[in-house]
Motif scaffolding. Sequence first.
Motif, PDB file in Angstrom:
ATOM      1  N   ARG A 258       1.083  -0.988  -0.073  1.00  0.00           N
ATOM      2  CA  ARG A 258      -0.080  -0.005  -0.052  1.00  0.00           C
ATOM      3  C   ARG A 258       0.975   1.187   0.062  1.00  0.00           C
ATOM      4  O   ARG A 258       1.866   1.392   0.818  1.00  0.00           O
ATOM      5  N   ILE A 259       0.663   1.996  -0.977  1.00  0.00           N
ATOM      6  CA  ILE A 259       1.411   3.376  -0.925  1.00  0.00           C
ATOM      7  C   ILE A 259       0.620   4.661  -0.504  1.00  0.00           C
ATOM      8  O   ILE A 259      -0.652   4.720  -1.159  1.00  0.00           O
ATOM      9  N   GLU A 260       1.029   5.205   0.300  1.00  0.00           N
ATOM     10  CA  GLU A 260       0.399   6.290   0.748  1.00  0.00           C
ATOM     11  C   GLU A 260       1.160   7.557   0.762  1.00  0.00           C
ATOM     12  O   GLU A 260       2.164   7.555   0.792  1.00  0.00           O
ATOM     13  N   ALA A 261       0.635   8.611   0.421  1.00  0.00           N
ATOM     14  CA  ALA A 261       1.199   9.958   0.311  1.00  0.00           C
ATOM     15  C   ALA A 261       0.375  11.173   1.021  1.00  0.00           C
ATOM     16  O   ALA A 261      -0.805  11.188   0.955  1.00  0.00           O
ATOM     17  N   ARG A 262       1.178  12.022   1.681  1.00  0.00           N
ATOM     18  CA  ARG A 262       0.754  13.223   2.374  1.00  0.00           C
ATOM     19  C   ARG A 262       1.251  14.531   2.006  1.00  0.00           C
ATOM     20  O   ARG A 262       2.535  14.329   1.925  1.00  0.00           O
ATOM     21  N   VAL A 263       0.502  15.490   1.932  1.00  0.00           N
ATOM     22  CA  VAL A 263       1.182  16.943   1.657  1.00  0.00           C
ATOM     23  C   VAL A 263       2.036  17.195   2.888  1.00  0.00           C
ATOM     24  O   VAL A 263       1.287  17.219   4.086  1.00  0.00           O
ATOM     25  N   VAL A 264       3.280  17.688   2.929  1.00  0.00           N
ATOM     26  CA  VAL A 264       3.836  18.187   4.162  1.00  0.00           C
ATOM     27  C   VAL A 264       3.673  19.665   4.466  1.00  0.00           C
ATOM     28  O   VAL A 264       4.014  20.331   3.509  1.00  0.00           O
ATOM     29  N   GLU A 265       2.770  19.976   5.589  1.00  0.00           N
ATOM     30  CA  GLU A 265       2.332  21.176   5.745  1.00  0.00           C
ATOM     31  C   GLU A 265       3.415  21.907   6.750  1.00  0.00           C
ATOM     32  O   GLU A 265       3.901  21.406   7.705  1.00  0.00           O
ATOM     33  N   PHE A 266       3.730  23.074   6.342  1.00  0.00           N
ATOM     34  CA  PHE A 266       5.017  24.068   7.168  1.00  0.00           C
ATOM     35  C   PHE A 266       4.845  25.495   6.680  1.00  0.00           C
ATOM     36  O   PHE A 266       4.256  25.626   5.758  1.00  0.00           O
ATOM     37  N   GLU A 267       5.057  26.101   7.641  1.00  0.00           N
ATOM     38  CA  GLU A 267       5.211  27.635   7.285  1.00  0.00           C
ATOM     39  C   GLU A 267       6.373  27.832   6.323  1.00  0.00           C
ATOM     40  O   GLU A 267       7.538  27.647   6.626  1.00  0.00           O
ATOM     41  N   ARG A 268       5.887  28.802   5.363  1.00  0.00           N
ATOM     42  CA  ARG A 268       6.810  29.228   4.381  1.00  0.00           C
ATOM     43  C   ARG A 268       7.066  30.849   4.525  1.00  0.00           C
ATOM     44  O   ARG A 268       6.225  31.712   4.304  1.00  0.00           O
ATOM     45  N   THR A 269       8.210  31.068   5.179  1.00  0.00           N
ATOM     46  CA  THR A 269       8.548  32.456   5.359  1.00  0.00           C
ATOM     47  C   THR A 269       9.354  33.402   4.418  1.00  0.00           C
ATOM     48  O   THR A 269       9.280  34.513   4.378  1.00  0.00           O
ATOM     49  N   ASP A 271      12.320  32.762   4.398  1.00  0.00           N
ATOM     50  CA  ASP A 271      13.906  32.285   4.717  1.00  0.00           C
ATOM     51  C   ASP A 271      14.274  30.857   4.360  1.00  0.00           C
ATOM     52  O   ASP A 271      13.486  29.865   5.065  1.00  0.00           O
ATOM     53  N   ARG A 272      15.004  30.782   3.389  1.00  0.00           N
ATOM     54  CA  ARG A 272      14.984  29.210   2.727  1.00  0.00           C
ATOM     55  C   ARG A 272      15.505  28.259   3.734  1.00  0.00           C
ATOM     56  O   ARG A 272      15.184  27.144   3.974  1.00  0.00           O
ATOM     57  N   ARG A 273      16.452  28.749   4.430  1.00  0.00           N
ATOM     58  CA  ARG A 273      17.411  27.707   5.601  1.00  0.00           C
ATOM     59  C   ARG A 273      16.214  27.248   6.856  1.00  0.00           C
ATOM     60  O   ARG A 273      16.002  26.405   6.980  1.00  0.00           O
ATOM     61  N   SER A 274      15.566  28.332   7.185  1.00  0.00           N
ATOM     62  CA  SER A 274      14.536  28.258   8.329  1.00  0.00           C
ATOM     63  C   SER A 274      13.448  27.302   7.853  1.00  0.00           C
ATOM     64  O   SER A 274      12.999  26.446   8.571  1.00  0.00           O
ATOM     65  N   ASP A 275      12.753  28.013   6.430  1.00  0.00           N
ATOM     66  CA  ASP A 275      11.777  27.089   6.019  1.00  0.00           C
ATOM     67  C   ASP A 275      11.900  25.650   6.072  1.00  0.00           C
ATOM     68  O   ASP A 275      11.329  24.717   6.102  1.00  0.00           O
ATOM     69  N   ALA A 276      13.395  25.495   5.218  1.00  0.00           N
ATOM     70  CA  ALA A 276      13.687  24.060   5.075  1.00  0.00           C
ATOM     71  C   ALA A 276      13.869  23.223   6.233  1.00  0.00           C
ATOM     72  O   ALA A 276      13.441  21.960   6.197  1.00  0.00           O
ATOM     73  N   GLU A 277      14.188  23.862   7.410  1.00  0.00           N
ATOM     74  CA  GLU A 277      14.462  23.177   8.816  1.00  0.00           C
ATOM     75  C   GLU A 277      13.078  22.732   9.288  1.00  0.00           C
ATOM     76  O   GLU A 277      12.831  21.550   9.565  1.00  0.00           O
ATOM     77  N   ARG A 278      11.927  23.700   9.208  1.00  0.00           N
ATOM     78  CA  ARG A 278      10.734  23.274   9.571  1.00  0.00           C
ATOM     79  C   ARG A 278       9.997  22.253   8.714  1.00  0.00           C
ATOM     80  O   ARG A 278       9.355  21.396   9.146  1.00  0.00           O
ATOM     81  N   ALA A 279      10.426  22.299   7.461  1.00  0.00           N
ATOM     82  CA  ALA A 279       9.995  21.320   6.527  1.00  0.00           C
ATOM     83  C   ALA A 279      10.421  19.824   6.827  1.00  0.00           C
ATOM     84  O   ALA A 279       9.606  18.857   7.031  1.00  0.00           O
ATOM     85  N   THR A 280      11.660  19.895   7.191  1.00  0.00           N
ATOM     86  CA  THR A 280      12.360  18.582   7.580  1.00  0.00           C
ATOM     87  C   THR A 280      11.810  18.072   8.864  1.00  0.00           C
ATOM     88  O   THR A 280      11.796  16.658   8.957  1.00  0.00           O
ATOM     89  N   ARG A 281      11.612  18.972   9.973  1.00  0.00           N
ATOM     90  CA  ARG A 281      11.156  18.607  11.116  1.00  0.00           C
ATOM     91  C   ARG A 281       9.576  18.026  10.958  1.00  0.00           C
ATOM     92  O   ARG A 281       9.178  17.154  11.457  1.00  0.00           O
ATOM     93  N   ALA A 282       8.886  18.736  10.059  1.00  0.00           N
ATOM     94  CA  ALA A 282       7.408  18.153   9.836  1.00  0.00           C
ATOM     95  C   ALA A 282       7.280  17.018   9.201  1.00  0.00           C
ATOM     96  O   ALA A 282       6.718  15.990   9.561  1.00  0.00           O
ATOM     97  N   TYR A 283       8.345  16.557   8.207  1.00  0.00           N
ATOM     98  CA  TYR A 283       8.198  15.316   7.622  1.00  0.00           C
ATOM     99  C   TYR A 283       8.657  14.207   8.510  1.00  0.00           C
ATOM    100  O   TYR A 283       8.316  12.986   8.166  1.00  0.00           O
ATOM    101  N   HIS A 284       9.765  14.695   9.073  1.00  0.00           N
ATOM    102  CA  HIS A 284      10.278  13.609  10.034  1.00  0.00           C
ATOM    103  C   HIS A 284       9.195  13.211  11.192  1.00  0.00           C
ATOM    104  O   HIS A 284       9.152  12.049  11.679  1.00  0.00           O
ATOM    105  N   ASP A 285       8.412  14.306  11.574  1.00  0.00           N
ATOM    106  CA  ASP A 285       7.147  14.109  12.509  1.00  0.00           C
ATOM    107  C   ASP A 285       6.192  12.721  11.794  1.00  0.00           C
ATOM    108  O   ASP A 285       5.724  11.954  12.793  1.00  0.00           O
TER     109      ASP A 285
END
Length: 306
Positions: A258-269, A271-285
Motif C-alpha cells: 500500500r502506497i500512501e502520500a501526504r502533503v507536508v504542511e509547514f510555514e513558508r516565510t 527564509d529558505r534555511r529556516s523554512d527547510a528546517e521546519r519542513a524537515t522537522r514536519a516530515y520527520h514527525d
Amino acid sequence: MTTTRQSGNASDGGGDARLPWVLRLRHGAEWAGLAAVLALFRLLPVTTAARLMGKAWRMLAPFNKRHRRALDNLERALPDLSPEQRDAIARAMWDNLGQIAAETLQLDRIVADPDRFDYDIKDVKKAVGDGGAVIVSMHSGNWEVASMGGLACGWQPVGVYKALKNQRTETILRGLRARLYPGGLLPKGHDTARRLLTMARNGGRIAMLADLQDRRGAVIPFFGRDAYATLFPASIACAAQVPLIACRVVRLPHSRFRIEARVVEFERTGDRRSDAERATRAYHDLFEAWIREHPQQWMWIMRKWR
C-alpha cells in the motif's frame, strides 16, 4: 525525458579498468555473485523468492554486528518496550529486508502486476496539479516501489540515488530500477542539485529517500532524541516553491504493497534555511508516526541519532 549516461558497461566493467587489480577482482566477484543470485531467484515466483530470502535473513542476520545497532536504536526510540519485544521487531526487520532484497531482483515483474498495489494518493495528486513537487520517502515497507505512487498519478518521477562504486553491479541494479523513474535516475551530487531545482521549477516530480543521517544537514528531534537529517529535499522544494510530499510504502501479505502520500504542511516565510528546517522537522514527525505503526518495517540498522 531526462536520462543519464552510465559510463562503462556490464560486460567490460568500463571505468573499472582504471582501478587497482585487487579492487577490480572484488568488483568482479560482487558482480558475478549478484548475477548468479539474480538468475537463481528469477527462476522462482516473486512471493516464493521473497519468503525464502526473508526467512534466511531473519535466521542469519542477527549474528551480524548490525543487529546490535538495531537493538540499540530501538532502545533509544522505543524505551517502553521490553528487550524481548525489541528483539522481535529487529528480527522482523531482517525478514523485511530479506524480502526487499529478493523483490529488488524482480522489480520488473512486481511493477508490471497492478494487483500488487493499493494507493492512498488522491489528495496529493490534487494538491500538486500540473506543477512540480518534491517527494520524500523512507526506508520502510519496500521503498524500491515508492515511485509507483507517482506513476499511478500519471507523473514521470525523477529518482535521486547514491551510485555504487562498482560500476558493473551498478549497471544491473540501475537497469532494474529504471522503469520506475521514467523522468530519469540521477546520482547525488552538486551538479544534480542544480538540475533538480530546474526540473522542479519546470514541473518535474523529484523523488528521494530522506530518512538517512546527514551530519551536514540539521539536528532535529526524532523519537524524542536529537537526530541528523538532510535538508536537501526540503531546500529544493522551498527554492522551487513547490509542494513537499511525504510518501510511505506499507508491506502487505504476499509481496503486495500500500502506497500512501501526504502533503507536508509547514510555514513558508521566505527564509529558505529556516523554512527547510521546519519542513524537515514536519516530515520527520510524519515518518515517526508511520514508523510507530509498523516498526518492524523500518530499517533500524542505520546511524540516525547523535
